[in-house]
Design an enzyme around this catalytic site. Structure first.
Site: not given
Length: 490
Positions: A67, A72-74, A77
């Site tokens: 998401a 973690g996704c920040n 990316a």
């Protein structure tokens, strides 16, 4: 069976990915990757993306993440965005996929701490792309929110990256890794598919024959201002993006400074501050936490386009102003004409040379008794003696450039741009021909050819035995026999 070097490297990379683990039940190496078409976001805009179209340009990294705007996704990316140029240098593109809405992805795609306007992120709200890649998804428990306080209502895909070759088959499946490690593994797999590096011709005492020209990245937004830092790393300017990018010894990329006012040429003053010529609000000044303007005009006229600089051991800044180009907006006041300037500590700026059509790169000899200037519109690198009282001797032609073309597209030009010197006083010139190398008497020693025309260059690394070159959106590194001059940052 005998393995080629490339096949062996690929086998090693895939073995490392296998040890790290891959996502359970996901497509494996050798499987055909399913084509997909989706709406996506890039730099805040909605675009259509299709895997087949991306594969026509080269390998593709398709990375699934749970998401947008989650910890973690920040980070993942951000790591993909910071190192995008390394993927581009290997011929690869990146497509992120999640169940987020397009509205949220448009915001995610522009955030400087995540995609930074660089990554394409596709919306897989119905989960069809994840299912096609056999990616497991889980429903999000009620009440979960993003780092911005937004509700997360979509199913979350397992964090998995696929490296897909141009033939449409999966090269590597990377899962069960931390976000940054996932990016590193994807890059390692992509780099095994990259073409063999260009190699140099030999120049005695400068570079050994057959030395690889290592591509550090491609697709940067303007490439100028190379500078070695005291810790052995290297920085350069992305003028169009108002950013200074850092390259670590291991080749990893990161943002060193943002909001640089279009910094172009860089130097270090005795206090260790970065000094930059800046092309947006035209001026010369320091950058960073203690940013300040040193000078922004000459005799009341704003500078046209400050281009490059070199800082002497005593902090004196020598810089060029190449003048406004046709594609730059007009200034409110008439700009100062093209010239070379000197700014001594605590003294007014001096115009020290106004006899050059297009002054560009600038450099000092190791003993700081000679000032070199690249005249892009001329056939020679120019030199001026710096006398004991600080005055300049007459202009002289120092070295004739092989890059000189009378019939160049925009008029006669040598493409002469950035300059560097080594410990023995040899001069290195970025020109239309490549990196032209001259001894301290101006005699040509040879040319290092590059895949694209260079714009600027600097020695860097702990021992200054690596020549870093930037130009046309790319950055390269060449191991040298010569050592850069260690008495100044550049």
């Amino acid at each position: 069976m005998t393995l080629t070097k490339k096949t062996l490297a690929l086998s090693v990379a895939l073995a490392c990915a296998a040890v790290a683990g891959s996502a359970q039940a996901a497509l494996k190496a050798g499987d055909a990757a399913p084509d997909f078409k989706a709406s996506a976001a890039l730099a805040g805009k909605t675009i259509d993306v299709q895997l087949r179209d991306a594969l026509a340009k080269g390998p593709v990294v398709v990375y699934f993440y749970p998401a947008a705007f989650t910890g973690g996704c920040n980070l993942q990316a951000h790591e993909f965005a910071e190192n995008l140029a390394r993927f581009t240098a290997a011929g690869a593109t990146i497509i992120g996929v999640s169940g987020d809405s397009l509205e949220r992805l448009r915001e995610f795609s522009t955030d400087p701490e995540t995609c930074a306007g660089k990554l394409t992120v596709a919306s897989d709200a119905d989960g069809r792309i994840a299912r096609a890649f056999d990616i497991a998804t889980t429903e999000t428990p009620p009440g979960r929110k993003t780092t911005k306080g937004q509700d997360i209502t979509h199913a979350r895909a397992e964090r998995t990256s696929f490296v897909v070759g141009r033939d449409g088959r999966v090269i590597a499946t990377i899962g069960n890794l931390a976000p940054a490690a996932n990016v590193d593994a994807a890059l390692a797999a992509v780099q095994t598919l990259a073409p063999a590096p260009t190699r140099t011709a030999g120049i005695a005492g400068v570079v050994a024959e057959g030395t690889p020209i290592v591509v550090l990245g491609d697709g940067f937004k303007g490439t100028e201002g190379p500078l070695g830092l005291p810790d052995g790393s290297f920085v350069f300017t992305e003028t169009q993006d108002q950013r200074i990018t850092r390259i670590a010894a291991d080749g990893k990329l990161s943002t060193h400074l943002r909001d640089t006012n279009g910094a172009n040429g860089l130097g270090l003053n005795p206090a260790g501050e970065i000094v930059a010529v800046q092309v947006n609000d035209t001026r010369v000044g320091t950058l960073g936490a203690a940013a300040k303007t040193l000078v922004n005009s000459w005799e009341g006229k704003p500078f046209g386009r400050p281009n490059d600089l070199v800082v002497g051991r005593d902090g004196t800044v020598y810089f060029t102003d190449s003048g406004r180009s046709a594609n730059q907006p007009k200034l409110a006041a008439e700009p100062a004409p093209p010239a070379v300037y000197r700014l001594r500590p605590d003294q007014p700026v001096e115009r020290i040379a106004a006899d050059i059509t297009r002054p560009n790169g600038i450099q000092l000899s190791p003993d700081e008794k000679t000032l070199f200037v690249a005249n892009t519109a001329g056939e020679h690198v120019l030199a001026y003696e710096i006398r004991a009282d600080g005055s300049l001797g007459p202009r002289r032609d120092f070295a004739k450039l092989a890059g000189w073309r009378i019939d160049a597209p925009n008029g006669p030009s040598s493409g002469a741009d950035g300059l560097a010197v080594d410990a023995l006083g040899r001069l290195y010139v970025a020109s239309s021909a490549g990196i032209e190398v001259f001894d301290n008497g101006g005699h040509a020693l040879g040319v290092i050819s590059l895949p694209k025309s260079p714009q600027n260059l600097a020695f860097a690394g702990k021992d200054k035995k690596q020549l870093y070159v930037v130009g046309r959106g790319a950055a390269w590194r060449i191991d040298t026999l010569a050592q850069g001059f260690t008495g100044r940052a550049k």
